[in-house]
Every structure is written in C-alpha cells, then in structure tokens.
Design a protein around this motif. Sequence first.
Motif, PDB file in Angstrom:
ATOM      1  N   ALA A 253       0.825  -1.203   0.000  1.00  0.00           N
ATOM      2  CA  ALA A 253       0.000   0.000   0.000  1.00  0.00           C
ATOM      3  C   ALA A 253       0.864   1.260   0.000  1.00  0.00           C
ATOM      4  N   THR A 254       0.369   2.300  -0.646  1.00  0.00           N
ATOM      5  CA  THR A 254       0.924   3.636  -0.487  1.00  0.00           C
ATOM      6  C   THR A 254       0.291   4.221   0.757  1.00  0.00           C
ATOM      7  N   VAL A 255       1.117   4.604   1.732  1.00  0.00           N
ATOM      8  CA  VAL A 255       0.606   4.980   3.051  1.00  0.00           C
ATOM      9  C   VAL A 255       0.819   6.465   3.315  1.00  0.00           C
ATOM     10  N   ILE A 256      -0.246   7.112   3.761  1.00  0.00           N
ATOM     11  CA  ILE A 256      -0.226   8.497   4.209  1.00  0.00           C
ATOM     12  C   ILE A 256      -0.441   8.488   5.717  1.00  0.00           C
ATOM     13  N   THR A 257       0.354   9.239   6.456  1.00  0.00           N
ATOM     14  CA  THR A 257       0.175   9.317   7.901  1.00  0.00           C
ATOM     15  C   THR A 257      -0.060  10.760   8.321  1.00  0.00           C
ATOM     16  N   THR A 258      -0.743  10.923   9.438  1.00  0.00           N
ATOM     17  CA  THR A 258      -0.917  12.243  10.033  1.00  0.00           C
ATOM     18  C   THR A 258      -0.546  12.182  11.509  1.00  0.00           C
ATOM     19  N   ALA A 259      -0.156  13.329  12.023  1.00  0.00           N
ATOM     20  CA  ALA A 259       0.069  13.537  13.447  1.00  0.00           C
ATOM     21  C   ALA A 259       0.118  15.045  13.651  1.00  0.00           C
ATOM     22  N   ARG A 260       0.032  15.465  14.899  1.00  0.00           N
ATOM     23  CA  ARG A 260       0.037  16.903  15.156  1.00  0.00           C
ATOM     24  C   ARG A 260       1.358  17.549  14.774  1.00  0.00           C
ATOM     25  N   THR A 261       2.460  16.827  15.014  1.00  0.00           N
ATOM     26  CA  THR A 261       3.769  17.378  14.711  1.00  0.00           C
ATOM     27  C   THR A 261       4.586  16.368  13.922  1.00  0.00           C
ATOM     28  N   ASN A 262       5.571  16.876  13.193  1.00  0.00           N
ATOM     29  CA  ASN A 262       6.456  16.006  12.431  1.00  0.00           C
ATOM     30  C   ASN A 262       7.126  15.016  13.380  1.00  0.00           C
ATOM     31  N   PRO A 263       7.190  13.733  13.005  1.00  0.00           N
ATOM     32  CA  PRO A 263       7.751  12.739  13.919  1.00  0.00           C
ATOM     33  C   PRO A 263       9.231  12.912  14.207  1.00  0.00           C
ATOM     34  N   GLY A 264       9.941  13.716  13.398  1.00  0.00           N
ATOM     35  CA  GLY A 264      11.348  13.956  13.690  1.00  0.00           C
ATOM     36  C   GLY A 264      12.275  12.881  13.173  1.00  0.00           C
ATOM     37  N   TYR A 265      11.746  11.986  12.352  1.00  0.00           N
ATOM     38  CA  TYR A 265      12.569  10.974  11.725  1.00  0.00           C
ATOM     39  C   TYR A 265      12.054  10.768  10.307  1.00  0.00           C
TER      40      TYR A 265
ATOM     41  N   ALA B 283      10.187   9.439   7.372  1.00  0.00           N
ATOM     42  CA  ALA B 283       8.953   8.666   7.272  1.00  0.00           C
ATOM     43  C   ALA B 283       9.079   7.525   6.267  1.00  0.00           C
ATOM     44  N   GLY B 284      10.252   7.418   5.653  1.00  0.00           N
ATOM     45  CA  GLY B 284      10.470   6.330   4.704  1.00  0.00           C
ATOM     46  C   GLY B 284       9.496   6.417   3.549  1.00  0.00           C
ATOM     47  N   SER B 285       8.712   5.374   3.349  1.00  0.00           N
ATOM     48  CA  SER B 285       7.781   5.346   2.220  1.00  0.00           C
ATOM     49  C   SER B 285       6.448   6.010   2.543  1.00  0.00           C
ATOM     50  N   HIS B 286       6.282   6.523   3.754  1.00  0.00           N
ATOM     51  CA  HIS B 286       5.010   7.139   4.141  1.00  0.00           C
ATOM     52  C   HIS B 286       4.992   8.633   3.781  1.00  0.00           C
ATOM     53  N   TYR B 287       3.875   9.087   3.247  1.00  0.00           N
ATOM     54  CA  TYR B 287       3.659  10.504   2.969  1.00  0.00           C
ATOM     55  C   TYR B 287       3.055  11.122   4.232  1.00  0.00           C
ATOM     56  N   PHE B 288       3.694  12.141   4.787  1.00  0.00           N
ATOM     57  CA  PHE B 288       3.279  12.685   6.083  1.00  0.00           C
ATOM     58  C   PHE B 288       2.591  14.033   5.935  1.00  0.00           C
ATOM     59  N   ILE B 289       1.493  14.215   6.682  1.00  0.00           N
ATOM     60  CA  ILE B 289       0.785  15.494   6.751  1.00  0.00           C
ATOM     61  C   ILE B 289       0.640  15.878   8.218  1.00  0.00           C
ATOM     62  N   ALA B 290       1.151  17.034   8.602  1.00  0.00           N
ATOM     63  CA  ALA B 290       0.994  17.523   9.968  1.00  0.00           C
ATOM     64  C   ALA B 290      -0.402  18.126  10.124  1.00  0.00           C
ATOM     65  N   ALA B 291      -1.164  17.645  11.107  1.00  0.00           N
ATOM     66  CA  ALA B 291      -2.526  18.144  11.301  1.00  0.00           C
ATOM     67  C   ALA B 291      -3.035  17.785  12.685  1.00  0.00           C
ATOM     68  N   ASP B 292      -3.796  18.703  13.271  1.00  0.00           N
ATOM     69  CA  ASP B 292      -4.506  18.455  14.523  1.00  0.00           C
ATOM     70  C   ASP B 292      -5.948  18.131  14.158  1.00  0.00           C
ATOM     71  N   LEU B 293      -6.263  16.859  14.086  1.00  0.00           N
ATOM     72  CA  LEU B 293      -7.558  16.437  13.559  1.00  0.00           C
ATOM     73  C   LEU B 293      -8.717  16.652  14.532  1.00  0.00           C
ATOM     74  N   SER B 294      -8.430  17.180  15.716  1.00  0.00           N
ATOM     75  CA  SER B 294      -9.525  17.558  16.609  1.00  0.00           C
ATOM     76  C   SER B 294     -10.203  18.852  16.140  1.00  0.00           C
ATOM     77  N   LYS B 295      -9.620  19.492  15.125  1.00  0.00           N
ATOM     78  CA  LYS B 295     -10.167  20.737  14.567  1.00  0.00           C
ATOM     79  C   LYS B 295     -10.703  20.452  13.169  1.00  0.00           C
ATOM     80  N   SER B 296     -11.918  20.886  12.915  1.00  0.00           N
ATOM     81  CA  SER B 296     -12.567  20.555  11.651  1.00  0.00           C
ATOM     82  C   SER B 296     -11.804  21.108  10.459  1.00  0.00           C
ATOM     83  N   GLU B 297     -11.216  22.296  10.605  1.00  0.00           N
ATOM     84  CA  GLU B 297     -10.490  22.874   9.480  1.00  0.00           C
ATOM     85  C   GLU B 297      -9.233  22.074   9.127  1.00  0.00           C
ATOM     86  N   GLU B 298      -8.672  21.385  10.126  1.00  0.00           N
ATOM     87  CA  GLU B 298      -7.497  20.561   9.870  1.00  0.00           C
ATOM     88  C   GLU B 298      -7.881  19.268   9.147  1.00  0.00           C
ATOM     89  N   VAL B 299      -9.062  18.752   9.427  1.00  0.00           N
ATOM     90  CA  VAL B 299      -9.569  17.603   8.677  1.00  0.00           C
ATOM     91  C   VAL B 299      -9.737  17.984   7.206  1.00  0.00           C
TER      92      VAL B 299
END
Length: 264
Positions: free
Chosen positions: A38-50, A52-68
């Motif tokens: 699979a092509t994998v996309i990940t989210t988290a509030r902040t960049n993991p700091g390492y 992400a290898g094959s994962h496409y990363f998006i920084a987002a606070d998903l508790s906020k509707s605008e971030e969704v």
Amino acid sequence: MENRQDVNLDLDGKIALVTGGTKGIGKAIADRLARSGATVITTARTNPGYSAGSHYFIAADLSKSEEVTKVFNEVNAQFGGVDILINNMGANTLPSGGFSVLTDEHWDEALQVNLLASVRLDRAFLPKMVSQKSGVIIHISSTSGMFPLWESTMPYSAAKAALNAYSKTLATEVAPQGIRVITVSPGLNKTEAMTKFIDDFAARTGVSSETMTQHLFARLGGIPIGRMAEPEETAELVHFLVSPKASYITGTNYVVDGGNLPVV
C-alpha cells in the motif's frame, strides 16, 4: 529471517491513510500496510522527527474541523482519495479523579479527539468510496469503551463507547455500497503513550511506575496472557481486516486484549 507474510503484496495499488500514524499502534499499522504494497499516508500533530520512509506525512490536529479539511484536500490533490482509512487517532490525557475534576472543556476535548475526528474524516472520504463501490474504514477504539475506569478513563471511555456505536451504524449504512467498516479495540499496548499514562498516573498517586502497572493489571481483573500487547500484534489484525481475505467482514468489533475482558 523475513516473515513470509511481509512479501505478500495483497494491498498493492491501494492508498491508505493512517491517522496518528507516527507512533505506537498507528506507526505499526502504517508500516505493516506499506510492507504489503500500500501507499501509506500518515498524520500527526507534529512532524515525527525521523524519516517517514515510504510514508507521505501530513501535519494536522484532527480535533479541529479545518485541519480535517486540510488533510482531505491534500490527500485528494496528491492521491485522488483513499481506499483504506485507518482512524487511529485518539488520546487519554485528561485529568483523572472522576466526575468532579472534569470540566465541559475536558469532555469536549475527549469527544473531539476520540470520536468527532473520525466522524469528520469518514464524512470527507466516504463519497469517493461510494462512487467506486469499494473501501475499508477501520476505527481503532479501545477496551476502555467496554470496561471504563471512573478514576482514570471516564471521558475517554465515553467517547470510545460512542465511537463503537457510530462505527456499527455506519457499517450498516454503507455495506450495500461495497464499503466495509470495522472496529478494533486494543487493550493495554506497550506504547509511548501507555508508558506516559502510567508514569503520570503513578506520579500523581505517589507510587512507582512498576507498582502502578501492576495496579492497573489488577484493576482490569488481570490479563490471562500476562503481558501488554506489542503494537505489531494489533497491526497484524488490521492488515488482515483491510485485505481481500476479509471481504465478508464488516460491522464487527474485534477485541485484542490478551483475554482481559471478563465477558463473552
């Protein structure tokens, strides 16, 4: 020696979004799906700091509707939608001590993080799944939704119980359109978040983390297998559930707790 399952590319060509996918169970799931093609996309509030290898990363606070909305727009622009949505985001970071210490703001935070973020993401990504008549949504819940502890998980448990009910009703609604919706409820997992929860709870009650761990095991009635789960063990189940082998499974809640829940 390589696990033979890891070379089975049964998710080749699939696009998967894993929220909270940079640590703990979420990272284990993201890594497992990627190993299956699979092509994998990940989210988290902040960049993991390492890397992400094959994962496409998006920084987002998903508790906020605008971030969704931000995540949805970026995923659509880059990938055209998703085939697999893993709603793993969740947190139990609110004050312990029962009803008297919990404010309206605490309850709202618990619901936003543990329930409404998933509702909004589903609502955003489901129309494309409906149009293509295929897709899998996994809600990562918790055994706390069925076994609440008033002293430490009251709002978290209430939100997860609501997620369980929502997941079941959504599964019933969208099954005729070819979309499967499944809940996975882990018990105690050996993650950074669990370690922090135990350490913080221990500090507030004036005992060691080791003592608090044993107290938690006892409070839950014991774990027959005798240990916490490794995140990779939950990830293996999730991989199976999103794979073609699980094509007839929807609307269920899979408990991964080492035999802890004292009910059938």
